[in-house]
Design a protein around this motif. Sequence first.
Motif, short mmCIF file in Angstrom:
data_model
loop_
_atom_site.label_atom_id
_atom_site.label_comp_id
_atom_site.label_asym_id
_atom_site.label_seq_id
_atom_site.Cartn_x
_atom_site.Cartn_y
_atom_site.Cartn_z
N ASP A 86 0.83 -1.22 0.00
CA ASP A 86 0.00 0.00 0.00
C ASP A 86 0.86 1.26 0.00
N GLY A 87 0.22 2.41 0.05
CA GLY A 87 0.96 3.67 -0.03
C GLY A 87 0.79 4.38 -1.36
N ALA A 88 -0.31 4.04 -2.10
CA ALA A 88 -0.56 4.73 -3.37
C ALA A 88 -0.92 6.19 -3.11
N VAL A 89 -0.27 7.08 -3.84
CA VAL A 89 -0.49 8.52 -3.63
C VAL A 89 -1.15 9.12 -4.87
N ARG A 90 -2.15 9.97 -4.64
CA ARG A 90 -2.81 10.67 -5.75
C ARG A 90 -3.01 12.13 -5.43
N PHE A 91 -2.73 12.97 -6.39
CA PHE A 91 -3.08 14.39 -6.33
C PHE A 91 -4.22 14.59 -7.33
N GLU A 92 -5.32 15.16 -6.88
CA GLU A 92 -6.44 15.41 -7.77
C GLU A 92 -6.72 16.91 -7.82
N ASP A 93 -6.39 17.52 -8.94
CA ASP A 93 -6.64 18.94 -9.17
C ASP A 93 -6.21 19.81 -7.98
N VAL A 94 -5.00 19.56 -7.51
CA VAL A 94 -4.53 20.25 -6.30
C VAL A 94 -4.10 21.69 -6.61
N ARG A 95 -4.69 22.60 -5.87
CA ARG A 95 -4.35 24.02 -6.00
C ARG A 95 -3.86 24.54 -4.67
N PHE A 96 -2.89 25.43 -4.74
CA PHE A 96 -2.38 26.01 -3.50
C PHE A 96 -1.64 27.31 -3.77
N GLY A 97 -1.82 28.29 -2.89
CA GLY A 97 -1.01 29.51 -2.89
C GLY A 97 -0.69 29.90 -1.47
N TYR A 98 0.56 30.29 -1.22
CA TYR A 98 0.90 30.78 0.13
C TYR A 98 0.08 32.04 0.40
N ASP A 99 -0.07 32.80 -0.68
CA ASP A 99 -0.93 33.97 -0.67
C ASP A 99 -2.14 33.56 -1.52
N PRO A 100 -3.35 33.60 -0.94
CA PRO A 100 -4.52 33.08 -1.65
C PRO A 100 -4.76 33.75 -3.01
N ASP A 101 -4.20 34.95 -3.19
CA ASP A 101 -4.38 35.65 -4.47
C ASP A 101 -3.36 35.22 -5.51
N ARG A 102 -2.37 34.42 -5.09
CA ARG A 102 -1.33 34.03 -6.04
C ARG A 102 -1.11 32.52 -5.95
N LEU A 103 -1.74 31.80 -6.88
CA LEU A 103 -1.61 30.34 -6.86
C LEU A 103 -0.21 29.92 -7.28
N ILE A 104 0.37 29.01 -6.49
CA ILE A 104 1.69 28.45 -6.81
C ILE A 104 1.49 27.10 -7.52
N LEU A 105 0.50 26.33 -7.07
CA LEU A 105 0.14 25.08 -7.75
C LEU A 105 -1.25 25.29 -8.35
N LYS A 106 -1.35 25.09 -9.66
CA LYS A 106 -2.55 25.52 -10.38
C LYS A 106 -3.35 24.36 -10.95
#
Length: 229
Positions: free
Chosen positions: A1-21
């Motif tokens: 086991d240990g299967a990893v999935r990212f599904e449409d992952v979004r992130f910004g340290y500053d919410p107005d500037r996405l780093i992961l889109k």
Amino acid sequence: DGAVRFEDVRFGYDPDRLILKGIDLDVPAGGTLAVVGPSGAGKSTLARLMYRFYDPTGGRITIDGQDIATVRQASLRAAIGIVPQDTVLFNETIGYNVAYGRKGASADEIHRAASGAAIADFVATLPDGYDTRVGERGLKLSGGEKQRVAIARTLLKNPPILILDEATSALDSRTEAEIQETLERIERGRTTIVIAHRLSTVVHADRIVVLDAGRVVERGTHAELLRRG
Ligand code: ADP
Ligand code: ADP
């Protein structure tokens, strides 16, 4: 086991500037995924989300189908081992740093604690002469030795999921090659995400994604990516 999935992952340290889109990734249990891309692309940020230093602002990350936001922090940290690029060690003995807080751990104790990991691989990660230097204080370790301590520390918990965040990129090429060999052995049987900025260090990965400005711009095997230039 240990299967990893990212599904449409979004992130910004500053919410107005996405780093992961909107990142989609799939790492089968026991497989190795390499994430390469230029500096600033968002590679380390992706690693930090896995460990929940931060949570995504959109999408989700799962381990074996379970959203990591619902996993207890202690379980998550037991499941995932991270080796960062620049390891900061305590001004303490090698034993202390490997056992990470288990004060004064002897070579024997460290060996016993590592019994879940393959002992030979574990010992291979320790700096040369660690048996005699395990109790030595005021560490004067080279960059390569420091990374070996960091790898040994991570391996001590025998994590099913391993994240190598440019674990060797600050080292000279000979030391890098030596540690690389050990890492490739340790990766076997673990779900591994290797972050790198050069394709040449991830030839062994099952799959590679190229990240640029927070998006996956290419996917394929090493041979496929080379062929496409
Ligand atoms: P990479 O690992 O690909 O070099 P990072 O994930 O470190 O990229 O960084 C991606 C972007 O996020 C960069 O623009 C960087 O300046 C920014 N960044 C990284 N860490 C932080 C932070 N703690 N706070 C704000 N911005 C950050
Ligand atoms: P443990 O796994 O023993 O609970 P931690 O959760 O504090 O210990 O850290 C696990 C690993 O993550 C360690 O190898 C540590 O070097 C690494 N780590 C801790 N903080 C960071 C960070 N901010 N960025 C990258 N790696 C980190």
